[in-house]
Motif scaffolding. Sequence first.
Motif, PDB file in Angstrom:
ATOM      1  N   TYR A   8      92.052  79.770  53.492  1.00 40.65           N
ATOM      2  CA  TYR A   8      92.423  79.293  54.830  1.00 40.65           C
ATOM      3  C   TYR A   8      92.254  80.407  55.859  1.00 40.65           C
ATOM      4  CZ  TYR A   8      95.399  78.510  58.825  1.00 40.65           C
ATOM      5  OH  TYR A   8      95.865  78.440  60.104  1.00 40.65           O
ATOM      6  N   TYR A  52      87.166  73.967  57.336  1.00 38.67           N
ATOM      7  CA  TYR A  52      88.500  74.417  57.759  1.00 38.67           C
ATOM      8  C   TYR A  52      89.522  73.299  57.570  1.00 38.67           C
ATOM      9  CZ  TYR A  52      92.215  75.603  61.137  1.00 38.67           C
ATOM     10  OH  TYR A  52      93.410  75.829  61.758  1.00 38.67           O
ATOM     11  N   LEU A  55      90.296  72.907  53.810  1.00 37.91           N
ATOM     12  CA  LEU A  55      91.089  74.021  53.285  1.00 37.91           C
ATOM     13  C   LEU A  55      92.505  74.034  53.855  1.00 37.91           C
ATOM     14  CD1 LEU A  55      88.430  76.874  53.206  1.00 37.91           C
ATOM     15  CD2 LEU A  55      89.213  75.407  51.339  1.00 37.91           C
ATOM     16  N   THR A  56      92.666  73.602  55.089  1.00 36.27           N
ATOM     17  CA  THR A  56      94.001  73.535  55.682  1.00 36.27           C
ATOM     18  C   THR A  56      94.826  72.441  55.020  1.00 36.27           C
ATOM     19  OG1 THR A  56      93.149  74.354  57.781  1.00 36.27           O
ATOM     20  CG2 THR A  56      95.291  73.269  57.837  1.00 36.27           C
ATOM     21  N   LEU A  59      95.918  73.765  51.652  1.00 40.77           N
ATOM     22  CA  LEU A  59      97.040  74.695  51.793  1.00 40.77           C
ATOM     23  C   LEU A  59      98.318  73.953  52.158  1.00 40.77           C
ATOM     24  CD1 LEU A  59      98.100  77.593  51.803  1.00 40.77           C
ATOM     25  CD2 LEU A  59      97.406  77.748  54.202  1.00 40.77           C
ATOM     26  N   THR A  70     101.036  70.125  59.402  1.00 41.49           N
ATOM     27  CA  THR A  70      99.652  70.203  58.937  1.00 41.49           C
ATOM     28  C   THR A  70      98.696  69.758  60.042  1.00 41.49           C
ATOM     29  OG1 THR A  70     100.379  69.764  56.667  1.00 41.49           O
ATOM     30  CG2 THR A  70      98.037  69.446  57.148  1.00 41.49           C
ATOM     31  N   GLU A  87      96.863  81.202  62.305  1.00 35.58           N
ATOM     32  CA  GLU A  87      96.634  81.943  61.060  1.00 35.58           C
ATOM     33  C   GLU A  87      97.697  83.006  60.851  1.00 35.58           C
ATOM     34  OE1 GLU A  87      95.696  85.226  58.665  1.00 35.58           O
ATOM     35  OE2 GLU A  87      95.481  85.372  60.832  1.00 35.58           O
TER      36      GLU A  87
END
Length: 99
Positions: A8, A52, A55-56, A59, A70, A87
């Motif tokens: 991430y 992105y 992957l977010t 996570l 989220t 981040e």
Amino acid sequence: MKGALARYRVLAYIVGVGLLALVAAMIMRIAFDEPQYSAIVGPVHGFLYVIYLVLTVDLGLKARWPIVKTGLILLAGMVPFVSFVAERRVTRELSVNAG
């Protein structure tokens, strides 16, 4: 979760820099009638933004974030400089919770 956070973080930086490049390309397109830059940077940024997003979400599921949190972090990749702020906050939060 450590691997998901690392992935991430890398994409958050790449997407943040890519978005700044896209803004610069759009300025070149509008102000100086130079569309070739946005024709290159736009699709690359779009592709990286999709990665992105994936992957977010990965996570977020591993960290058990609420859907609103989220979603806000997903949107961070759409506003210049916000992906860098998000981040840092995510890294700080998950580092504190892990240790």
